[in-house]
Scaffold this motif. Structure first.
Motif, PDB file in Angstrom:
ATOM      1  N   VAL A 122      11.544 -14.506  52.533  1.00 17.12           N
ATOM      2  CA  VAL A 122      11.941 -13.100  52.391  1.00 17.12           C
ATOM      3  C   VAL A 122      13.326 -12.996  51.767  1.00 17.12           C
ATOM      4  O   VAL A 122      13.570 -12.182  50.871  1.00 17.12           O
ATOM      5  CB  VAL A 122      11.898 -12.387  53.758  1.00 17.12           C
ATOM      6  N   SER A 123      14.252 -13.849  52.207  1.00 18.20           N
ATOM      7  CA  SER A 123      15.616 -13.798  51.683  1.00 18.20           C
ATOM      8  C   SER A 123      15.705 -14.271  50.244  1.00 18.20           C
ATOM      9  O   SER A 123      16.508 -13.758  49.458  1.00 18.20           O
ATOM     10  CB  SER A 123      16.549 -14.649  52.554  1.00 18.20           C
ATOM     11  N   LEU A 124      14.886 -15.271  49.887  1.00 15.73           N
ATOM     12  CA  LEU A 124      14.887 -15.747  48.505  1.00 15.73           C
ATOM     13  C   LEU A 124      14.421 -14.654  47.549  1.00 15.73           C
ATOM     14  O   LEU A 124      14.888 -14.560  46.411  1.00 15.73           O
ATOM     15  CB  LEU A 124      13.973 -16.969  48.377  1.00 15.73           C
ATOM     16  N   VAL A 125      13.497 -13.810  47.999  1.00 14.95           N
ATOM     17  CA  VAL A 125      12.938 -12.770  47.121  1.00 14.95           C
ATOM     18  C   VAL A 125      13.759 -11.483  47.203  1.00 14.95           C
ATOM     19  O   VAL A 125      14.138 -10.916  46.172  1.00 14.95           O
ATOM     20  CB  VAL A 125      11.469 -12.493  47.484  1.00 14.95           C
ATOM     21  N   ILE A 126      14.026 -11.009  48.404  1.00 15.50           N
ATOM     22  CA  ILE A 126      14.774  -9.753  48.551  1.00 15.50           C
ATOM     23  C   ILE A 126      16.260 -10.065  48.502  1.00 15.50           C
ATOM     24  O   ILE A 126      16.886 -10.378  49.512  1.00 15.50           O
ATOM     25  CB  ILE A 126      14.427  -9.030  49.870  1.00 15.50           C
ATOM     26  N   GLY A 127      16.823 -10.035  47.311  1.00 19.02           N
ATOM     27  CA  GLY A 127      18.258 -10.172  47.172  1.00 19.02           C
ATOM     28  C   GLY A 127      18.853  -8.775  47.232  1.00 19.02           C
ATOM     29  O   GLY A 127      18.693  -8.038  48.197  1.00 19.02           O
ATOM     30  N   MET A 128      19.492  -8.376  46.165  1.00 14.12           N
ATOM     31  CA  MET A 128      19.954  -6.989  46.054  1.00 14.12           C
ATOM     32  C   MET A 128      19.260  -6.313  44.888  1.00 14.12           C
ATOM     33  O   MET A 128      19.518  -5.159  44.587  1.00 14.12           O
ATOM     34  CB  MET A 128      21.473  -6.959  45.856  1.00 14.12           C
ATOM     35  N   GLY A 129      18.363  -7.044  44.204  1.00 10.27           N
ATOM     36  CA  GLY A 129      17.706  -6.490  43.032  1.00 10.27           C
ATOM     37  C   GLY A 129      16.955  -5.207  43.319  1.00 10.27           C
ATOM     38  O   GLY A 129      16.967  -4.282  42.502  1.00 10.27           O
ATOM     39  N   ILE A 130      16.306  -5.125  44.478  1.00 13.48           N
ATOM     40  CA  ILE A 130      15.500  -3.946  44.795  1.00 13.48           C
ATOM     41  C   ILE A 130      16.365  -2.708  44.970  1.00 13.48           C
ATOM     42  O   ILE A 130      15.861  -1.582  44.926  1.00 13.48           O
ATOM     43  CB  ILE A 130      14.658  -4.205  46.072  1.00 13.48           C
ATOM     44  N   PHE A 131      17.664  -2.873  45.145  1.00 11.18           N
ATOM     45  CA  PHE A 131      18.576  -1.747  45.259  1.00 11.18           C
ATOM     46  C   PHE A 131      19.195  -1.374  43.910  1.00 11.18           C
ATOM     47  O   PHE A 131      20.068  -0.511  43.844  1.00 11.18           O
ATOM     48  CB  PHE A 131      19.689  -2.051  46.273  1.00 11.18           C
ATOM     49  N   LYS A 132      18.761  -2.057  42.834  1.00 12.44           N
ATOM     50  CA  LYS A 132      19.307  -1.771  41.506  1.00 12.44           C
ATOM     51  C   LYS A 132      18.237  -1.705  40.424  1.00 12.44           C
ATOM     52  O   LYS A 132      18.225  -0.782  39.603  1.00 12.44           O
ATOM     53  CB  LYS A 132      20.356  -2.828  41.127  1.00 12.44           C
ATOM     54  N   THR A 133      17.319  -2.683  40.403  1.00 13.03           N
ATOM     55  CA  THR A 133      16.372  -2.776  39.289  1.00 13.03           C
ATOM     56  C   THR A 133      15.365  -1.627  39.190  1.00 13.03           C
ATOM     57  O   THR A 133      14.865  -1.392  38.084  1.00 13.03           O
ATOM     58  CB  THR A 133      15.599  -4.107  39.333  1.00 13.03           C
ATOM     59  N   PRO A 134      15.000  -0.903  40.273  1.00 12.08           N
ATOM     60  CA  PRO A 134      14.073   0.216  40.076  1.00 12.08           C
ATOM     61  C   PRO A 134      14.556   1.232  39.047  1.00 12.08           C
ATOM     62  O   PRO A 134      13.744   1.833  38.332  1.00 12.08           O
ATOM     63  CB  PRO A 134      13.968   0.842  41.474  1.00 12.08           C
ATOM     64  N   GLY A 135      15.873   1.415  38.939  1.00  8.66           N
ATOM     65  CA  GLY A 135      16.405   2.294  37.903  1.00  8.66           C
ATOM     66  C   GLY A 135      16.148   1.736  36.515  1.00  8.66           C
ATOM     67  O   GLY A 135      15.791   2.479  35.593  1.00  8.66           O
ATOM     68  N   ASN A 136      16.311   0.403  36.355  1.00  8.48           N
ATOM     69  CA  ASN A 136      16.012  -0.239  35.074  1.00  8.48           C
ATOM     70  C   ASN A 136      14.537  -0.103  34.716  1.00  8.48           C
ATOM     71  O   ASN A 136      14.182   0.138  33.560  1.00  8.48           O
ATOM     72  CB  ASN A 136      16.378  -1.722  35.144  1.00  8.48           C
ATOM     73  N   VAL A 137      13.663  -0.264  35.729  1.00  9.38           N
ATOM     74  CA  VAL A 137      12.225  -0.150  35.490  1.00  9.38           C
ATOM     75  C   VAL A 137      11.869   1.272  35.091  1.00  9.38           C
ATOM     76  O   VAL A 137      11.074   1.499  34.162  1.00  9.38           O
ATOM     77  CB  VAL A 137      11.429  -0.567  36.746  1.00  9.38           C
ATOM     78  N   ALA A 138      12.452   2.267  35.764  1.00 11.62           N
ATOM     79  CA  ALA A 138      12.175   3.673  35.448  1.00 11.62           C
ATOM     80  C   ALA A 138      12.587   4.004  34.019  1.00 11.62           C
ATOM     81  O   ALA A 138      11.914   4.790  33.335  1.00 11.62           O
ATOM     82  CB  ALA A 138      12.897   4.596  36.440  1.00 11.62           C
ATOM     83  N   ARG A 139      13.685   3.408  33.552  1.00 13.37           N
ATOM     84  CA  ARG A 139      14.134   3.674  32.175  1.00 13.37           C
ATOM     85  C   ARG A 139      13.151   3.130  31.154  1.00 13.37           C
ATOM     86  O   ARG A 139      13.006   3.692  30.064  1.00 13.37           O
ATOM     87  CB  ARG A 139      15.527   3.069  31.955  1.00 13.37           C
ATOM     88  N   GLU A 140      12.478   2.034  31.476  1.00 12.39           N
ATOM     89  CA  GLU A 140      11.510   1.449  30.544  1.00 12.39           C
ATOM     90  C   GLU A 140      10.135   2.091  30.664  1.00 12.39           C
ATOM     91  O   GLU A 140       9.355   2.078  29.706  1.00 12.39           O
ATOM     92  CB  GLU A 140      11.393  -0.061  30.784  1.00 12.39           C
ATOM     93  N   ALA A 141       9.811   2.655  31.829  1.00  8.40           N
ATOM     94  CA  ALA A 141       8.485   3.232  32.065  1.00  8.40           C
ATOM     95  C   ALA A 141       8.372   4.598  31.397  1.00  8.40           C
ATOM     96  O   ALA A 141       9.236   5.463  31.575  1.00  8.40           O
ATOM     97  CB  ALA A 141       8.231   3.364  33.566  1.00  8.40           C
ATOM     98  N   LEU A 142       7.311   4.807  30.660  1.00 12.20           N
ATOM     99  CA  LEU A 142       7.122   6.104  29.997  1.00 12.20           C
ATOM    100  C   LEU A 142       6.695   7.167  30.984  1.00 12.20           C
ATOM    101  O   LEU A 142       7.007   8.354  30.788  1.00 12.20           O
ATOM    102  CB  LEU A 142       6.071   5.963  28.885  1.00 12.20           C
ATOM    103  N   THR A 143       6.003   6.792  32.031  1.00 15.34           N
ATOM    104  CA  THR A 143       5.522   7.743  33.034  1.00 15.34           C
ATOM    105  C   THR A 143       5.598   7.095  34.411  1.00 15.34           C
ATOM    106  O   THR A 143       5.694   5.866  34.531  1.00 15.34           O
ATOM    107  CB  THR A 143       4.052   8.134  32.775  1.00 15.34           C
TER     108      THR A 143
END
Length: 443
Positions: free
Chosen positions: A16-37
């Motif tokens: 769990v710790s290896l996967v859940i770093g701090m990315g989930i608190f930042k990358t969703p914004g990056n994903v939303a910017r790339e997602a058209l919908t």
């Protein structure tokens, strides 16, 4: 003295710790910017979860067949030419060091404004974040020097703490949802546009889901490893996938899809919905402590790969030295810590680090996952009680195909990062021959 070993709960929390770093608190914004919908947004996260589960199941069998310390290196050295194995692992180690540095930076971003009061220039703010990040890394270097069981106990506490923070954030879904709705994409878009959008979404998602493969580095220090490692990997990844899908649903419902694209400190926005402005401040401290779990586990896992490479005679004998009392590969831990801090001050920002990490990770994932075909052909570990992957060979093939798509997306987005990544990869070839000659002289 009895050797310190890890149990099922220890390994599950490490996953769990290896996967859940701090990315989930930042990358969703990056994903939303790339997602058209929003549909593309959710579909990409679901596909990322399926890919991660396929990878977890694949590495569960690989780890079961080779339950040894530094297992992520040894699968390469067992399956490929030593030079190619060295190139892959050297690249992966640098990528992992960059990941630790990047996650430490995210934690520093959340707390630096609270620690350093007043108005500062962008350059001064960047310096503050770098200093805080370096302190985090040095702090957990010291903790890991105290022994495997000590760092594992700290890992359990920090991971449970992190899960509580995520659960609290998910509770913000019960407050009134965002009043804004997603705006439709501008212009007439083709299927190719949606496909490209989907591929670009997978770049930050793959970073956020990655890390579980490092669990097999602890194979030689896990009680009843052939049974424990696969169960722990699957359990840990199931927890991660559920939490990721839930919190992304919360982000869109509470913040709004279009607002998520430009939102900063998105976790603080959720806290403000729950507790008001003071909640955002309080959560910054909580998130800072949460990030320590990833920094700690990165310093637990990667030095064991360096030690394994030394034992395989592809690094100088110095790095195979090991503290028997505390079960710590001291020279390897020092080397990885120094590399992490050096990369931290070289790259300086999280976004810059991610762009280098993803391409290097993709090379490593594809090379590592392919070894399951080689291990089965060689019947490695067949004499032991091992975990056997269901739906073979479709599961590992899907995983490899998915990372082929991610690699293509990285090249499409910015070929320069892919070019630099390949240069780093091939730079390890002459280093292999240099270290091999050095090792022969030591004998």
């Amino acid at each position: 003295m009895k050797k310190q070993v890890l149990g099922y709960f220890d390994v599950s929390m490490i996953v769990v710790s290896l996967v859940i770093g701090m990315g989930i608190f930042k990358t969703p914004g990056n994903v939303a910017r790339e997602a058209l919908t929003p549909d593309v947004f959710y579909l990409a996260w679901i596909f990322g979860g399926i890919t991660a589960l396929c990878g977890a199941l694949t590495f569960a069998e690989i780890g079961s067949r080779l339950p040894v310390s530094g297992g992520y290196y040894r699968i390469f050295s067992h399956s490929y030419h030593p030079a190619f194995a060295f190139m892959l692992n050297g690249t992966i180690l640098l990528s992992n060091a960059a990941s630790v540095a990047g996650v430490a930076l995210i934690g520093a971003e959340y707390i630096s404004a609270l620690v350093f009061h007043g108005t500062y220039s962008p350059a001064e703010t960047e310096t503050h974040r770098l200093v805080i990040s370096a302190i985090e890394i040095i702090l957990f270097f010291g903790l890991n020097m105290l022994g495997l069981k000590t760092s594992a106990t700290a890992q359990n506490i920090l991971t449970v703490f992190k899960l509580v923070v995520v659960a609290v954030l998910c509770c913000s879904v019960f407050v009134p949802a965002a009043t804004t709705v997603a705006l439709p994409p501008a212009g007439n878009l083709s299927s190719l546009d949606y496909l490209k959008s989907f591929g670009l979404c997978l770049i930050p998602i793959s970073f956020t889901y990655g890390g579980y493969q490092q669990t097999i580095n602890f194979g030689g220090e896990v009680e009843n490893a052939p049974r424990t490692v696969p169960r722990a990997i699957i359990t840990g990844m199931a927890i991660v996938i559920v939490l990721y899908l839930l919190i992304n649903f919360v982000y869109v419902q509470v913040i709004g899809f279009d607002q998520l694209k430009s939102a900063d400190s998105i976790a603080s926005l959720l806290a403000e919905r729950l507790f008001g402005a003071s909640g955002g401040i309080a959560l910054r401290f909580l998130l800072f402590f949460s990030v320590l779990a990833y920094v700690n586990v990165g310093l637990m896992s990667n030095p064991r790969v360096i030690m394994a490479m030394s034992e395989e005679k592809t690094l100088p004998a110095l790095f195979s030295r090991h503290s028997r009392k505390f079960n710590v590969p001291v020279p390897a831990l020092i080397a990885f810590t120094v590399a992490t801090i050096a990369i931290l001050f070289f790259a300086k920002t999280f976004d810059q680090l991610v762009k280098y990490v993803i391409f290097l990770d993709s090379l490593g994932f594809i090379g590592a996952a392919f070894t399951i075909f080689i291990l089965r052909r060689k019947k490695t570990g067949e004499e032991k009680t091992i975990y056997r992957l269901k739906l073979y060979p479709f599961v590992p093939a899907l995983f490899i195909l998915a990372y082929g798509i991610i690699t293509a997306a990285v090249i499409s987005d910015n070929w320069r990062y892919a070019f630099i990544g390949l240069c780093i990869f091939f730079a390890f070839l002459p280093l292999y021959f240099i270290f091999t000659v050095t090792r022969k002289k030591e004998q």
